[in-house]
Design a protein around this motif. Structure first.
Motif, PDB file in Angstrom:
ATOM      1  N   ILE A  42       0.834  -1.202   0.000  1.00 37.06           N
ATOM      2  CA  ILE A  42       0.000   0.000   0.000  1.00 37.06           C
ATOM      3  C   ILE A  42       0.872   1.256   0.000  1.00 37.06           C
ATOM      4  N   SER A  43       2.005   1.215   0.700  1.00 35.10           N
ATOM      5  CA  SER A  43       2.893   2.382   0.726  1.00 35.10           C
ATOM      6  C   SER A  43       3.503   2.662  -0.642  1.00 35.10           C
ATOM      7  N   HIS A  44       3.511   1.660  -1.522  1.00 33.14           N
ATOM      8  CA  HIS A  44       4.004   1.835  -2.894  1.00 33.14           C
ATOM      9  C   HIS A  44       2.867   2.166  -3.870  1.00 33.14           C
ATOM     10  N   GLY A  45       1.693   2.444  -3.347  1.00 39.43           N
ATOM     11  CA  GLY A  45       0.583   2.832  -4.205  1.00 39.43           C
ATOM     12  C   GLY A  45      -0.310   1.708  -4.670  1.00 39.43           C
ATOM     13  N   TYR A  46      -0.132   0.498  -4.113  1.00 36.17           N
ATOM     14  CA  TYR A  46      -0.987  -0.626  -4.483  1.00 36.17           C
ATOM     15  C   TYR A  46      -2.269  -0.582  -3.659  1.00 36.17           C
ATOM     16  N   MET A  47      -3.400  -0.728  -4.321  1.00 31.63           N
ATOM     17  CA  MET A  47      -4.699  -0.714  -3.654  1.00 31.63           C
ATOM     18  C   MET A  47      -5.081  -2.125  -3.255  1.00 31.63           C
ATOM     19  N   ARG A  48      -5.450  -2.304  -1.996  1.00 32.93           N
ATOM     20  CA  ARG A  48      -5.806  -3.642  -1.528  1.00 32.93           C
ATOM     21  C   ARG A  48      -7.221  -3.991  -1.989  1.00 32.93           C
ATOM     22  N   VAL A  49      -7.367  -5.193  -2.527  1.00 35.75           N
ATOM     23  CA  VAL A  49      -8.672  -5.690  -2.949  1.00 35.75           C
ATOM     24  C   VAL A  49      -8.941  -7.014  -2.253  1.00 35.75           C
ATOM     25  N   LYS A  50     -10.213  -7.358  -2.154  1.00 39.02           N
ATOM     26  CA  LYS A  50     -10.623  -8.620  -1.525  1.00 39.02           C
ATOM     27  C   LYS A  50     -11.564  -9.347  -2.472  1.00 39.02           C
ATOM     28  N   PRO A  51     -11.006 -10.131  -3.390  1.00 41.64           N
ATOM     29  CA  PRO A  51     -11.850 -10.848  -4.359  1.00 41.64           C
ATOM     30  C   PRO A  51     -12.740 -11.882  -3.676  1.00 41.64           C
ATOM     31  N   THR A  52     -13.831 -12.213  -4.340  1.00 42.15           N
ATOM     32  CA  THR A  52     -14.758 -13.212  -3.829  1.00 42.15           C
ATOM     33  C   THR A  52     -14.124 -14.595  -3.776  1.00 42.15           C
ATOM     34  N   LEU A  53     -14.596 -15.423  -2.863  1.00 41.75           N
ATOM     35  CA  LEU A  53     -14.053 -16.775  -2.720  1.00 41.75           C
ATOM     36  C   LEU A  53     -14.479 -17.683  -3.870  1.00 41.75           C
ATOM     37  N   VAL A  54     -15.663 -17.429  -4.445  1.00 41.04           N
ATOM     38  CA  VAL A  54     -16.171 -18.265  -5.547  1.00 41.04           C
ATOM     39  C   VAL A  54     -16.521 -17.397  -6.744  1.00 41.04           C
ATOM     40  N   GLU A  55     -16.408 -17.994  -7.924  1.00 42.48           N
ATOM     41  CA  GLU A  55     -16.777 -17.319  -9.170  1.00 42.48           C
ATOM     42  C   GLU A  55     -17.394 -18.329 -10.122  1.00 42.48           C
ATOM     43  N   PHE A  56     -18.123 -17.819 -11.108  1.00 42.40           N
ATOM     44  CA  PHE A  56     -18.559 -18.685 -12.195  1.00 42.40           C
ATOM     45  C   PHE A  56     -17.337 -19.123 -12.992  1.00 42.40           C
ATOM     46  N   GLU A  57     -17.394 -20.309 -13.545  1.00 47.33           N
ATOM     47  CA  GLU A  57     -16.249 -20.859 -14.263  1.00 47.33           C
ATOM     48  C   GLU A  57     -15.820 -19.990 -15.441  1.00 47.33           C
ATOM     49  N   ASN A  58     -16.758 -19.380 -16.118  1.00 48.49           N
ATOM     50  CA  ASN A  58     -16.397 -18.624 -17.318  1.00 48.49           C
ATOM     51  C   ASN A  58     -15.534 -17.414 -16.999  1.00 48.49           C
ATOM     52  N   PRO A 106      -7.046   4.834 -14.249  1.00 45.97           N
ATOM     53  CA  PRO A 106      -5.828   5.151 -15.006  1.00 45.97           C
ATOM     54  C   PRO A 106      -4.798   4.038 -14.887  1.00 45.97           C
ATOM     55  N   ARG A 107      -4.153   3.726 -16.013  1.00 47.73           N
ATOM     56  CA  ARG A 107      -3.120   2.690 -16.044  1.00 47.73           C
ATOM     57  C   ARG A 107      -1.754   3.293 -15.762  1.00 47.73           C
ATOM     58  N   PRO A 108      -0.887   2.526 -15.089  1.00 52.80           N
ATOM     59  CA  PRO A 108      -1.122   1.166 -14.617  1.00 52.80           C
ATOM     60  C   PRO A 108      -1.956   1.118 -13.341  1.00 52.80           C
ATOM     61  N   VAL A 109      -2.702   0.027 -13.200  1.00 56.33           N
ATOM     62  CA  VAL A 109      -3.442  -0.244 -11.975  1.00 56.33           C
ATOM     63  C   VAL A 109      -2.573  -1.122 -11.084  1.00 56.33           C
ATOM     64  N   ARG A 110      -2.429  -0.724  -9.827  1.00 59.59           N
ATOM     65  CA  ARG A 110      -1.648  -1.505  -8.870  1.00 59.59           C
ATOM     66  C   ARG A 110      -2.591  -2.066  -7.813  1.00 59.59           C
ATOM     67  N   LEU A 111      -2.639  -3.395  -7.702  1.00 62.47           N
ATOM     68  CA  LEU A 111      -3.530  -4.060  -6.761  1.00 62.47           C
ATOM     69  C   LEU A 111      -2.735  -5.030  -5.887  1.00 62.47           C
ATOM     70  N   GLN A 133      -2.475 -16.907   0.206  1.00 63.08           N
ATOM     71  CA  GLN A 133      -1.758 -16.277  -0.896  1.00 63.08           C
ATOM     72  C   GLN A 133      -1.646 -14.777  -0.637  1.00 63.08           C
ATOM     73  N   ILE A 134      -0.436 -14.282  -0.703  1.00 60.35           N
ATOM     74  CA  ILE A 134      -0.177 -12.854  -0.572  1.00 60.35           C
ATOM     75  C   ILE A 134       0.477 -12.400  -1.873  1.00 60.35           C
ATOM     76  N   GLY A 135      -0.034 -11.336  -2.469  1.00 60.12           N
ATOM     77  CA  GLY A 135       0.550 -10.929  -3.737  1.00 60.12           C
ATOM     78  C   GLY A 135       0.201  -9.522  -4.146  1.00 60.12           C
ATOM     79  N   ALA A 136       0.762  -9.134  -5.266  1.00 63.58           N
ATOM     80  CA  ALA A 136       0.507  -7.812  -5.844  1.00 63.58           C
ATOM     81  C   ALA A 136       0.604  -7.919  -7.356  1.00 63.58           C
ATOM     82  N   GLU A 137      -0.197  -7.124  -8.044  1.00 67.29           N
ATOM     83  CA  GLU A 137      -0.214  -7.120  -9.508  1.00 67.29           C
ATOM     84  C   GLU A 137      -0.132  -5.683 -10.012  1.00 67.29           C
TER      85      GLU A 137
END
Length: 388
Positions: A42-58, A106-111, A133-137
């Motif tokens: 977060i200090s490097h400008g990455y925004m924390r997100v919390k994706p859902t545990l389940v998704e549709f396969e597509n 605006p790009r790039p998006v940091r998550l 899993q801990i990560g950043a994109e």
């Protein structure tokens, strides 16, 4: 607080293979490490997100998600009657968020993100099927600076949580497929050669590829310290498309060494197992002297849009905790029944952990020891129980 004397091994419930209950202090150490790494991102400008545990396969299997489809638990949604999956990797979910609900950002998006993922299978190196899993994109920028940023962020995160000596292994997953495509080998030989390369079996590669084996053998032998490996790669007679892929690793290595001049960097140009969906450089992070990687990442295409190029990393929390000194549990203070609340509050304000007595007892000292406390608060004073 959990201590060994209160754990009854005869009462441990049998769970499915690869799953386990995590108790204190290990659970405490996990939570603290997540907080530290997320704070750095977060200090490097990455925004924390919390994706859902389940998704549709597509959506779960879109883009790079297809590469891990066999690792996903599947079930039918009782409401929609459509197939859904329990996430096995949060990387693809972050990419989906960036390309859908954050498409106008605006790009790039940091998550950045942290959460549990579930895997259908296990192996000797990865016996767990429920992992944190801990990560950043970094999504929407194709430069070498972006590749270097995520690698340096991963290294900074590991240093901060206590990993002292880190080594970086850089891979070029697209290199071998490009060389093999240029050779135009028969299908039956192609698959056998690919397997031999994955196993680093030079003798089999030479036998199967015959006169065309020299470049492949050269790729296998080029593994080593970055300067030597890049020099060996530059001397190989690679197809033009494959040679183009040597430019980026050299640029990224230079950027990284400017900030981490003492970092041990190796290059393994023939390795691509586990990096099948990566389209640029990939990397693994190791603790110096360790055999198992403690983090990995690289560049990939999050969807069919050329602007959706992304790069990121994942840190394997369980492996990091295994190589760090054992987390020391903060000693607890027993607060006898009837103690003024402001006295125990003062201890907690100073960072101490208190356990309050809920009923009067005859012997407060014995009760404190029964509860696993190291000290007791009496008359406003903290008394060490080791002398009793």
């Amino acid at each position: 607080m959990i201590h060994d004397s209160i754990i009854n091994p005869e009462k441990i419930v049998t769970l499915p293979i690869g799953f386990r209950d995590i108790l204190s202090p290990h659970a405490d150490a996990e939570a603290k490490m997540i907080d530290v790494i997320m704070s750095i991102a977060i200090s490097h400008g990455y925004m924390r997100v919390k994706p859902t545990l389940v998704e549709f396969e597509n959506t779960l299997f879109n883009g790079p998600g297809l590469a891990i489809s066999e690792q996903v638990f599947r079930l039918i949604d009782p409401i929609s009657q459509h197939m859904i999956g329990l996430r096995a990797d949060m990387t693809t979910q972050a990419a989906r968020i960036a390309s859908t609900i954050m498409i106008d950002a605006p790009r790039p998006v940091r998550l950045c993100y942290a959460g549990e993922v579930l895997l259908t299978t296990t192996n000797q190196l990865n016996p767990e099927r429920e992992l944190v899993q801990i990560g950043a994109e970094l999504i929407g920028n194709s430069t070498a600076d972006a590749d270097a940023e995520v690698i340096l962020l991963a290294i900074e995160s590991l240093h901060t949580v206590g990993v002292k000596s880190i080594s970086l292994d850089i891979m070029i997953p697209a290199l071998v497929p490009l060389v093999l495509a240029d050779m135009r080998l028969p299908a039956e030989i192609f698959s056998a050669v690919r397997q031999a390369i994955n196993q680093k079996d030079i003798a089999t590669v030479e036998r199967l590829a015959n006169s065309k084996s020299s470049v492949l053998v050269g790729l296998l032998k080029a593994f080593g310290p970055c300067e030597e490996a890049m020099r060996a790669l530059s001397e190989l007679e690679l197809p033009d498309k494959a040679r183009d892929f040597l430019v980026r690793p050299a640029e990224v290595i230079k950027l990284i060494t400017n900030f981490e001049p003492n970092l041990s960097i190796t290059v393994d140009p023939a390795e691509n197992r586990g990096f099948e969906y990566h389209t640029g450089i990939a990397f693994s992070l190791f603790a110096r002297g360790g055999r198992n990687e403690i983090g990995r990442g690289g560049r990939y295409q999050s969807d069919k849009d050329p602007k959706s190029t992304a790069t990121g990393f994942t840190i394997y929390l369980e492996r990091v905790l295994q190589i760090l000194p054992k987390h020391q549990q903060t000693p607890t203070v027993y607060i006898p029944y009837g103690t003024p609340r402001e006295q125990s509050m003062a201890l907690r304000t100073r960072g101490q952990i208190t356990i309050a007595g809920l009923t009067p007892v005859v012997d407060n000292y014995a009760e404190a020891k029964r509860m696993g406390c190291k000290s007791i608060l009496l008359n406003g004073q903290t008394i060490d129980l080791s002398q009793y």
